[in-house]
Design a protein around this motif. Structure first.
Motif, short mmCIF file in Angstrom:
data_model
loop_
_atom_site.label_atom_id
_atom_site.label_comp_id
_atom_site.label_asym_id
_atom_site.label_seq_id
_atom_site.Cartn_x
_atom_site.Cartn_y
_atom_site.Cartn_z
N VAL A 129 0.81 -1.37 -0.22
CA VAL A 129 -0.27 -0.11 -0.14
C VAL A 129 0.75 0.94 -0.45
CG1 VAL A 129 -1.79 0.89 1.42
CG2 VAL A 129 -2.38 -1.26 1.32
N TYR A 148 1.29 -11.39 -2.76
CA TYR A 148 2.37 -12.74 -2.27
C TYR A 148 2.08 -14.19 -3.04
CZ TYR A 148 3.85 -17.09 0.81
OH TYR A 148 3.83 -17.75 1.35
N GLU A 149 0.96 -13.62 -4.09
CA GLU A 149 1.41 -15.53 -4.82
C GLU A 149 1.65 -15.19 -6.46
OE1 GLU A 149 -1.16 -13.17 -3.96
OE2 GLU A 149 -3.57 -14.20 -3.46
N SER A 157 3.62 -9.47 1.31
CA SER A 157 3.76 -10.65 2.14
C SER A 157 2.66 -10.67 1.93
CB SER A 157 4.31 -10.71 3.13
OG SER A 157 4.25 -9.18 3.90
N VAL A 158 1.44 -9.81 1.64
CA VAL A 158 0.29 -10.12 1.53
C VAL A 158 -0.49 -10.43 0.26
CG1 VAL A 158 -1.35 -8.55 2.15
CG2 VAL A 158 0.49 -8.08 2.90
N ALA A 159 -1.55 -11.34 0.11
CA ALA A 159 -1.72 -12.24 -0.34
C ALA A 159 -3.03 -10.84 -1.25
CB ALA A 159 -2.51 -13.30 -0.47
N LEU A 160 -3.49 -11.28 -2.33
CA LEU A 160 -4.84 -10.38 -3.26
C LEU A 160 -5.68 -9.87 -2.97
CD1 LEU A 160 -3.29 -11.51 -7.29
CD2 LEU A 160 -2.95 -9.34 -5.85
N THR A 161 -6.43 -10.82 -2.39
CA THR A 161 -7.75 -10.84 -1.48
C THR A 161 -7.37 -9.36 -0.35
OG1 THR A 161 -8.17 -12.80 -2.32
CG2 THR A 161 -9.67 -11.66 -0.42
N ALA A 162 -6.70 -9.58 0.36
CA ALA A 162 -6.15 -8.64 1.24
C ALA A 162 -6.04 -6.97 0.91
CB ALA A 162 -5.41 -9.47 2.41
N LEU A 163 -4.66 -7.82 -0.37
CA LEU A 163 -3.96 -6.23 -0.76
C LEU A 163 -4.78 -5.84 -1.55
CD1 LEU A 163 -1.81 -4.73 -0.67
CD2 LEU A 163 -0.64 -6.39 -2.61
N ARG A 166 -7.67 -2.23 -0.44
CA ARG A 166 -6.90 -0.97 0.33
C ARG A 166 -5.94 -0.64 -0.81
NH1 ARG A 166 -5.37 0.65 4.67
NH2 ARG A 166 -3.65 -0.06 5.56
N GLU B 186 -3.58 -15.74 2.86
CA GLU B 186 -4.80 -14.64 4.27
C GLU B 186 -5.01 -14.65 5.62
OE1 GLU B 186 -5.24 -15.68 0.85
OE2 GLU B 186 -5.17 -13.67 -0.21
N GLY B 227 -8.89 -12.94 3.96
CA GLY B 227 -9.01 -12.00 3.26
C GLY B 227 -9.38 -10.93 2.87
N GLN B 336 -4.63 -10.90 6.89
CA GLN B 336 -4.76 -9.78 6.30
C GLN B 336 -4.96 -8.63 5.91
OE1 GLN B 336 -1.85 -12.06 3.47
NE2 GLN B 336 0.24 -11.60 4.37
N GLY B 337 -6.48 -9.28 6.05
CA GLY B 337 -7.38 -7.86 5.27
C GLY B 337 -7.35 -6.94 6.85
#
Lengths: 348, 370
Positions: A129, A148-149, A157-163, A166, B186, B227, B336-337
């Motif tokens: 971010v 991350y994937e 270190s953060v995978a896309l669903t979370a990233l 944001r 996540e 996530g 992570q979310g």
């Protein structure tokens, strides 16, 4: 083809489908980039360590294969220590008026003004971010966020669903492109739902006849499952301590616990093959990060076979244009099904 | 016509019929005090499915918790059981671990640790037996579900098995699981990986990559976890082929959640890079917010005790930390979310907002293909 999966970013770039082919060194050459652009997506050619003159002729070759928009990516981190500078490489792209100039692993800010003055759009691949915010502040037109994937070099270190949501919230209205683990129409629609305006696929496009990857590398991707990748710094000969995701081959498995010993060039590194860049032959030593191209000879299975966690979705070597069409048609069907299916239930 | 469509998309999937719920939104079972009967019941009453964690819960306490949920809702709910087997092939240095934890015990005025460690409260067999006696309709497993499926089915319950790879999904379905929960990298809290790698590593496949690959491999409904925080994540999960979503972190900040104030403050202040996988709590990998407990354990370089002995060693510290509002010494499970979570909403409000956002998102996507 029909223009029915349109985002604002498609309009910005003059493309028909929100699908990028990721710039992969020695893999995304003129043929692959042109095939994706010709199918309505956006092929981003890697500069693949070409010196300025070599890059100029690669761009010319790409132009001879497509009259659609395309991009050229400059991997800033590896240019230090080469006999030319990032300015030289960017200079060629600006002179050649490439439609999109994309940057990775470095600061794009010094080049934004020059690119914009030439009518060129600028993309930066980011991993967090904070980097996304900086890119937007620097005037970058498109933020490509790697999760991350993702296969290849990536430190996220953060995978896309979370990233993705944001990054979207942080840089809107600057368009966001999602990269990492996306292999088909489902991933495309998911990324659009998360707020992305396009996706960048790498691994899936390696398994195409147009990719200049070595045939054995393509076969290995087709055979691999989602469990068979690993994030490592193992291939650190030219670019030390830079995490990358590769196939967990027997060679990688064997050396994984020795990462500290494989950073930087080593005089005792055994020679495992050779490759060609332009008309030059380059010896390949163990733990070098160059993935095997069609012009590489030697111990292919001991080289860096970059792959993302979506690799289990790669089932066959398929022409790149077909992949773009499959994604677009699949995404349209999927959205209709999700939307109308939901409405149908509501009527009951 | 589209502009005057009288219908708004409704979130409804085959999972809803299977579980007898209105929306395919599942609240994860959460240990550490986050789960309360009020939280579980509120999610179920709002049309989702609340899962009640049985972690560190004695059979009698679990029975009381189940009855408390039932007193608050007549809708289906479930119990989450950690079925990871004890790691019998590993040894650990109890003295070193206790010496490390003693620094926190001193701060918390606790008696120092001893070498005499007993497995923590609640084994899965007893917990399952209680859940079946109480006719809980859904059992959610963390770990290889094979041993749990027959008794759960005999008791009339559906089994939702958490998996972290395609191979585990196939294994769980072959063992008879009714639904698999694909837990992406996540996700917060304990990881569901059945068998860890040689260095205790769990599978960490991102949700976006994992879900479609699991969907292609099994014929049962797949729930996406990891996530997912808002309507965007829900529609993304449905696009990936999931029949439902499981959210933990979002519900951990609900008003009905039992997390202590210091935990809440940390969860609101942290960002996605702060939620890291570590093994300090139980010996098995889990994702939590980086704090002193995590960082000092990492720095000390002590190999955790085998699961669940590490949990037996840390339980007094984390319990006292919660009582003293000492977030630095607690285990702050989070995915992570986390930064997409909102503070202070009621659980029913969260469910309603998720549904509304997902509907809006579906409508927006539909305009892209129109």
């Amino acid at each position: 083809m029909s223009t029915v999966l349109q985002t604002r970013l498609c309009a910005l770039l003059g493309i028909e489908a929100p699908i990028f082919c990721a710039p992969m060194g020695f893999v995304t050459g003129p043929e692959l980039a042109a095939a994706v652009s010709n199918a309505g997506g956006l092929g981003i050619m890697s500069f693949s360590l070409n010196p300025p003159a070599g890059l100029r002729s690669e761009i010319a070759r790409l132009r001879s294969l497509t009259d659609r928009p395309f991009g050229v990516n400059v991997l800033l981190a590896v240019i230090d220590g080469m006999p030319f500078s990032a300015e030289d490489i960017v200079g060629v792209c600006v002179e050649e008026r490439v439609p999109l100039l994309s940057f990775f692993a470095g600061d794009a800010a010094p080049f934004v003004g020059q690119a914009h003055a030439a009518g060129i759009k600028v993309a930066l691949q980011v991993r967090s971010v904070a980097e996304a915010k900086q890119a937007a502040a620097d005037g970058v037109d498109i933020v490509i966020v790697q999760g991350y994937e993702a296969g290849g070099h990536s430190e996220s270190s953060v995978a896309l669903t979370a990233l993705v949501p944001r990054v979207f919230d942080a840089v809107a209205p600057v368009p966001v492109v999602a990269a990492g683990g996306i292999g088909d129409a489902r991933g495309l629609v998911a990324a659009l739902a998360l707020g992305a305006e396009a996706v960048a696929l790498g691994t899936r496009f390696i398994a195409t006849p147009e990719a200049s990857a070595h045939p054995l590398y393509k076969d290995r991707l087709v055979a691999a499952t989602e469990e068979e990748t690993v994030r490592t710094t193992l291939f650190g000969y030219e670019w030390p301590n830079a995490p990358h995701r590769v196939l967990r081959t027997r060679f990688v498995e064997q050396w994984l616990s020795h990462e500290q010993e494989t950073q930087g060039p080593r005089p005792d590194a055994p020679r495992i093959g050779e490759t060609q860049i332009g008309d030059q032959t380059l010896p390949l030593y163990r733990f070098m990060g160059l993935p095997p191209s069609a012009r590489t000879r030697g111990d292919i299975d001991s080289m860096a076979l970059y792959a993302g966690q979506g690799v289990g979705l790669v089932d066959a070597v398929v022409p790149a244009g077909e992949i773009v069409r499959e994604l677009v048609e699949g995404a349209q069907e999927l959205v209709e099904r999700l939307f109308l299916g939901a409405i149908a239930v509501d009527r009951v | 016509m589209a502009t005057t469509a009288p219908f708004s998309p409704v979130l409804h999937t085959p999972l809803c019929e299977l579980l007898g719920i209105r929306y395919p939104i599942i609240k994860a079972g959460m240990g550490g005090g986050a789960d309360t009967p009020e939280l579980v019941a509120a999610v179920s009453s709002a049309g989702g499915l609340g899962l009640l964690s049985a972690v560190l819960t004695s059979p009698d306490q679990l029975r009381a918790n189940i009855r408390a949920v039932r007193a608050l809702t007549d809708r289906p709910f479930g119990v989450n059981v950690v079925v990871h087997p004890p790691e019998t092939d590993k040894r650990g240095d109890i003295a070193a671990t206790q010496a490390f934890l003693d620094r926190f015990r001193r701060e918390l005025n606790l008696p120092l640790g001893t070498a005499d460690l007993r497995p923590p409260l609640g084994n899965p067999e007893d917990q399952l037996a209680v859940a079946m006696e109480e006719q809980v309709p859904v059992i959610n497993t963390m770990g290889d579900p094979t041993a749990v499926i027959a008794p759960a089915h005999d008791g009339g319950a559906r089994v939702l098995a958490i998996v972290t790879t395609v191979a585990e999904a196939i294994e769980a379905v072959e063992a008879g699981a009714d639904v698999v929960v694909a837990q992406g990298a996540e996700a917060g809290g304990l990881r569901g990986t059945f068998r860890l790698g040689p260095d205790g590593e769990a599978a960490l496949i991102g949700t976006l990559a994992l879900v479609p690959q699991v969907v292609d491999a099994v014929r049962v409904p797949v729930i996406a976890a990891g996530g997912i925080m808002d309507g965007r994540g829900i529609v993304a999960a449905l696009a990936l082929g999931a029949a439902g979503v499981l959210l933990g972190t979002r519900f951990s900040l609900a008003r009905e959640s039992g997390i202590f104030p210091g935990w809440r403050e940390r969860a609101i202040a942290a960002t996605e890079v702060d939620a890291v996988v570590n093994r300090v709590l139980t010996g098995r990998p889990a994702r939590s917010i980086r704090n002193r407990l995590v960082e000092e354990h990492e720095r000390a370089g002590i190999e955790p005790l085998p699961f669940p002995l590490q949990a037996a060693a840390t339980v007094d510290v984390v319990r006292a930390a919660a009582q003293h509002n000492a977030a630095d010494l607690f285990y702050l499970a989070a995915g992570q979310g986390l930064r997409l979570a909102k503070d202070g909403q009621g659980a029913a409000e969260i469910v309603a907002e998720l549904v509304e956002e997902a509907r809006r998102e579906l409508t927006r996507l539909h305009t892209l293909v129109g």
